[in-house]
Write an enzyme that holds these catalytic residues in place. Structure first.
Site, PDB file in Angstrom:
ATOM      1  CB  SER A 185      31.269  34.474  31.978  1.00 35.70           C
ATOM      2  OG  SER A 185      29.931  34.501  31.523  1.00 35.70           O
ATOM      3  CE  LYS A 192      31.908  31.635  45.127  1.00 34.42           C
ATOM      4  NZ  LYS A 192      30.653  30.907  45.430  1.00 34.42           N
ATOM      5  CG  HIS A 211      30.192  41.892  40.304  1.00 33.92           C
ATOM      6  ND1 HIS A 211      29.327  41.203  41.128  1.00 33.92           N
ATOM      7  CD2 HIS A 211      31.425  41.400  40.563  1.00 33.92           C
ATOM      8  CE1 HIS A 211      30.003  40.326  41.858  1.00 33.92           C
ATOM      9  NE2 HIS A 211      31.283  40.416  41.531  1.00 33.92           N
ATOM     10  CE1 TYR A 253      32.845  35.368  46.109  1.00 34.07           C
ATOM     11  CE2 TYR A 253      33.618  35.398  43.839  1.00 34.07           C
ATOM     12  CZ  TYR A 253      32.616  35.148  44.762  1.00 34.07           C
ATOM     13  OH  TYR A 253      31.398  34.682  44.338  1.00 34.07           O
ATOM     14  CD1 TRP A 279      34.879  55.434  38.655  1.00 33.89           C
ATOM     15  CD2 TRP A 279      34.542  54.046  40.375  1.00 33.89           C
ATOM     16  NE1 TRP A 279      34.334  56.178  39.668  1.00 33.89           N
ATOM     17  CE2 TRP A 279      34.120  55.356  40.741  1.00 33.89           C
ATOM     18  CE3 TRP A 279      34.430  53.007  41.290  1.00 33.89           C
ATOM     19  CZ2 TRP A 279      33.582  55.628  42.000  1.00 33.89           C
ATOM     20  CZ3 TRP A 279      33.895  53.288  42.540  1.00 33.89           C
ATOM     21  CH2 TRP A 279      33.483  54.581  42.888  1.00 33.89           C
ATOM     22  CB  SER A 320      33.430  33.406  40.682  1.00 36.84           C
ATOM     23  OG  SER A 320      33.888  34.574  40.049  1.00 36.84           O
ATOM     24  CB  SER A 321      35.052  33.401  35.323  1.00 34.74           C
ATOM     25  OG  SER A 321      34.635  34.746  35.495  1.00 34.74           O
ATOM     26  CB  CYS A 322      37.453  35.829  39.929  1.00 28.14           C
ATOM     27  SG  CYS A 322      36.792  35.124  41.442  1.00 28.14           S
TER      28      CYS A 322
END
Length: 314
Positions: free
Chosen positions: A165, A141, A180, A137, A203, A108-110
């Site tokens: 992404s 990863k 998400h 998370y 939000w 994941s790009s996070c």
């Protein structure tokens, strides 16, 4: 990969895994192995070992993960770290010990630093602090992709990793506490339209920028890499373009047909200010994303109506 090779898709009921399963079936692969969570708990090391002993898959797509948006990640960081790390390590170790020919791990790009230089190159990993709202998370990863790298470097295992992404598409999770940004907005706007509301909440301040990739585009890139790439370095997968959350919300509203006012709630966390991936490595292989956001949202909304819309009488 030979069309008759045994291929295990870990996480085949998730958005990414189901997309990969559909694509492989379309291409004539006829020996796919899949197990639901009820049939195989990937956090159970002994169960994973028994599965590999019995099935002996030749190729593996590791897409299984516990996922969620900012709220879920912030509320349950211990669960996100533990479950994701256990799943990854159990599958990766079993695949290595059983001599799997090739494995693709989806990250994941996070994983990249919160304030990484844009667009984000693969080399940016571990060069700065992570975004706090999804740190657990991201750490899990990072463990998975680093283990793939170390198995490749130390033992020559052909295990590769990809970093997509922000993904969306059929099979996404539309539950309010777990989804998400795009599926969350899609559900909220659908509810507002169905109930005749004149306003729907977003939000976010609307200012952060994100890159959105349709899941089937990611699958095409993954299959290309499985056939043509080997190396310890991870590979970014994205569109090469980003938009603001405000623009994304407006696009979702158009797809859903919600014509009311969008109320941006700046009291809710924005997360990373901007997240745009450098996809030049994949671009050099001749790949680029094909599904525009408007089309992808239309297809995703159709999936939502098919699988979730009955709850609203649609």
């Amino acid at each position: 990969m030979d069309r008759h090779a045994k291929i295990y898709i870990a996480g085949h009921r998730g958005m990414v895994g189901s997309s990969i399963e559909r694509a492989l079936e379309r291409r004539g692969y006829d020996n796919l192995v899949c197990r639901s969570h009820k049939e195989l708990d990937l956090t159970d090391q002994a169960a994973v070992k028994r599965f590999f002993d019995a099935e002996e898959p030749e190729y593996v797509f590791l897409t299984a993960a516990k996922v969620g948006g900012i709220l879920a990640n912030s509320a349950y960081p211990a669960d996100f770290l533990y479950e994701n790390t256990m799943m990854e390590m159990n599958v990766l170790r079993a695949a290595f010990e059983h001599g799997v020919k090739k494995l693709l791990f989806t990250g994941s790009s996070c994983i990249y630093p919160r304030l990484a230089l844009q667009p984000i190159k693969e080399e940016s990993l571990l060069t700065g602090a992570l975004e706090p709202t999804n740190e657990a998370y991201a750490v899990a990863k990072i463990c998975g992709l680093k283990y793939c790298e170390y198995l490749f470097r130390q033992h020559g295992a052909d295990f590769i990793s990809v970093m997509p992404s922000n993904l969306y598409g059929p099979g996404d999770n539309y539950q309010p506490e777990e989804s998400h940004v795009l599926p969350a907005l899609l559900r909220r706007f659908h509810e507002a339209k169905t109930l005749g509301r004149e306003e729907a909440a977003v939000w976010s301040s609307g200012r952060p920028r994100r890159e959105f990739l349709y899941v089937d585009d990611m699958t095409d890139a993954c299959l290309l890499l499985m056939e043509n790439y080997s190396g310890p370095e991870t590979v970014n997968i994205g569109t090469g373009h980003d938009i603001s959350i405000r623009e994304a919300a407006e696009a979702v509203a158009r797809a859903v047909g919600f014509e009311g006012r969008l109320a941006f709630d700046a009291s809710k966390p924005d997360g990373t200010p901007r997240k745009l991936l450098d996809v030049s490595k994949l671009g050099a292989m001749g790949w680029s994303a094909r599904v525009p956001l408007e089309e992808g949202l239309r297809l995703t909304y159709a999936d939502f109506l098919k699988n979730e819309g009955g709850r609203y009488g649609t």
